[in-house]
Scaffold this motif. Structure first.
Motif, PDB file in Angstrom:
ATOM      1  N   MET A   1       0.848  -1.182   0.000  1.00 14.48           N
ATOM      2  CA  MET A   1       0.000   0.000   0.000  1.00 14.48           C
ATOM      3  C   MET A   1       0.882   1.230   0.000  1.00 14.48           C
ATOM      4  SD  MET A   1      -3.226   0.187  -0.239  1.00 14.48           S
ATOM      5  CE  MET A   1      -4.541  -0.874   0.211  1.00 14.48           C
ATOM      6  N   GLY A   2       0.527   2.190  -0.769  1.00 15.85           N
ATOM      7  CA  GLY A   2       1.391   3.347  -0.867  1.00 15.85           C
ATOM      8  C   GLY A   2       0.684   4.639  -0.566  1.00 15.85           C
ATOM      9  N   ARG A   3       1.247   5.673  -1.155  1.00 12.55           N
ATOM     10  CA  ARG A   3       0.733   7.018  -0.947  1.00 12.55           C
ATOM     11  C   ARG A   3      -0.747   7.097  -1.277  1.00 12.55           C
ATOM     12  NH1 ARG A   3       5.123   9.961  -4.394  1.00 12.55           N
ATOM     13  NH2 ARG A   3       3.893   8.830  -5.879  1.00 12.55           N
ATOM     14  N   GLY A   4      -1.463   7.815  -0.434  1.00  9.05           N
ATOM     15  CA  GLY A   4      -2.880   8.031  -0.697  1.00  9.05           C
ATOM     16  C   GLY A   4      -3.681   6.748  -0.769  1.00  9.05           C
ATOM     17  N   GLY A   5      -3.109   5.659  -0.231  1.00  6.71           N
ATOM     18  CA  GLY A   5      -3.840   4.393  -0.252  1.00  6.71           C
ATOM     19  C   GLY A   5      -3.839   3.711  -1.606  1.00  6.71           C
ATOM     20  N   ILE A   6      -2.986   4.146  -2.545  1.00  2.00           N
ATOM     21  CA  ILE A   6      -2.926   3.508  -3.867  1.00  2.00           C
ATOM     22  C   ILE A   6      -2.017   2.291  -3.775  1.00  2.00           C
ATOM     23  CG2 ILE A   6      -2.197   3.768  -6.268  1.00  2.00           C
ATOM     24  CD1 ILE A   6      -2.668   6.818  -5.909  1.00  2.00           C
ATOM     25  N   PRO A   7      -2.552   1.097  -4.046  1.00  2.00           N
ATOM     26  CA  PRO A   7      -1.687  -0.088  -4.028  1.00  2.00           C
ATOM     27  C   PRO A   7      -0.647   0.005  -5.150  1.00  2.00           C
ATOM     28  CG  PRO A   7      -4.015  -0.709  -4.204  1.00  2.00           C
ATOM     29  CD  PRO A   7      -3.930   0.765  -4.378  1.00  2.00           C
ATOM     30  N   HIS A   8       0.623  -0.184  -4.815  1.00  5.39           N
ATOM     31  CA  HIS A   8       1.678  -0.190  -5.825  1.00  5.39           C
ATOM     32  C   HIS A   8       2.896  -0.927  -5.281  1.00  5.39           C
ATOM     33  CE1 HIS A   8       2.863   3.336  -3.424  1.00  5.39           C
ATOM     34  NE2 HIS A   8       4.083   3.134  -3.868  1.00  5.39           N
ATOM     35  N   ASP A   9       3.726  -1.399  -6.211  1.00  5.97           N
ATOM     36  CA  ASP A   9       4.925  -2.133  -5.841  1.00  5.97           C
ATOM     37  C   ASP A   9       6.155  -1.236  -5.780  1.00  5.97           C
ATOM     38  OD1 ASP A   9       3.666  -4.666  -5.659  1.00  5.97           O
ATOM     39  OD2 ASP A   9       3.706  -4.842  -7.839  1.00  5.97           O
ATOM     40  N   ARG A  10       6.271  -0.290  -6.708  1.00  2.13           N
ATOM     41  CA  ARG A  10       7.460   0.559  -6.776  1.00  2.13           C
ATOM     42  C   ARG A  10       7.045   2.020  -6.942  1.00  2.13           C
ATOM     43  NH1 ARG A  10      11.666  -2.816 -10.618  1.00  2.13           N
ATOM     44  NH2 ARG A  10      11.459  -4.780  -9.505  1.00  2.13           N
ATOM     45  N   SER A  11       7.615   2.881  -6.106  1.00  2.59           N
ATOM     46  CA  SER A  11       7.231   4.295  -6.141  1.00  2.59           C
ATOM     47  C   SER A  11       7.602   4.953  -7.470  1.00  2.59           C
ATOM     48  CB  SER A  11       7.846   5.055  -4.970  1.00  2.59           C
ATOM     49  OG  SER A  11       9.254   4.941  -5.002  1.00  2.59           O
ATOM     50  N   GLY A  12       8.689   4.513  -8.107  1.00  6.26           N
ATOM     51  CA  GLY A  12       9.075   5.071  -9.404  1.00  6.26           C
ATOM     52  C   GLY A  12       8.025   4.815 -10.472  1.00  6.26           C
ATOM     53  N   GLN A  13       7.424   3.636 -10.433  1.00  6.86           N
ATOM     54  CA  GLN A  13       6.371   3.301 -11.397  1.00  6.86           C
ATOM     55  C   GLN A  13       5.122   4.135 -11.129  1.00  6.86           C
ATOM     56  OE1 GLN A  13       6.124  -0.921 -10.750  1.00  6.86           O
ATOM     57  NE2 GLN A  13       7.853  -1.370 -12.084  1.00  6.86           N
TER      58      GLN A  13
END
Length: 123
Positions: A1-13
């Protein structure tokens, strides 16, 4: 889970997808892909974005696919229907005669991508 609750694997992507958003467009998820040809897949409320790394000379293409152009989405599996359906972690997105196959680490991502695309193309 990432920023703003957006599921993601890599912040660069995630940043790559964010940089190309249309006004008002919302990101649903950005998942890293495994295997050859595809770097990642991004899902927004308007389209699927696929990074294709299979071009000669280390060139990369970012392809935007509006949900309205997707005719179907398949789960690619080497198991029968009786087995674990989302075990392989791969989906195939059918756009006209083109098929984009994306393989993931983890069946939850496959399940999520399949369900999001199915929901949008059924509208």
């Amino acid at each position: 889970m990432g920023r703003g609750g957006i599921p993601h694997d890599r912040s660069g992507q995630l940043k790559q997808i964010e940089s190309g958003l249309l006004p008002g467009e919302q990101i649903i998820a950005v998942y890293d892909a495994v295997g050859t040809g595809t770097g990642f897949i991004g899902l927004t409320d308007r389209r699927v974005i696929v990074q294709d790394t299979s071009f000669v000379g280390k060139r990369v293409a970012i392809t935007s696919i509006p949900y309205s152009k997707i005719s179907s989405v398949s789960v690619v599996s080497n198991r029968s229907w009786a087995g674990s359906f989302f075990s392989s972690g791969a989906i195939a997105i059918h756009v006209g005669t083109q098929i984009y196959e994306v393989e993931f680490r983890g069946e939850e991502k496959t399940h999520h991508v399949h369900n999001v695309i199915t929901d949008f193309i059924a509208r």
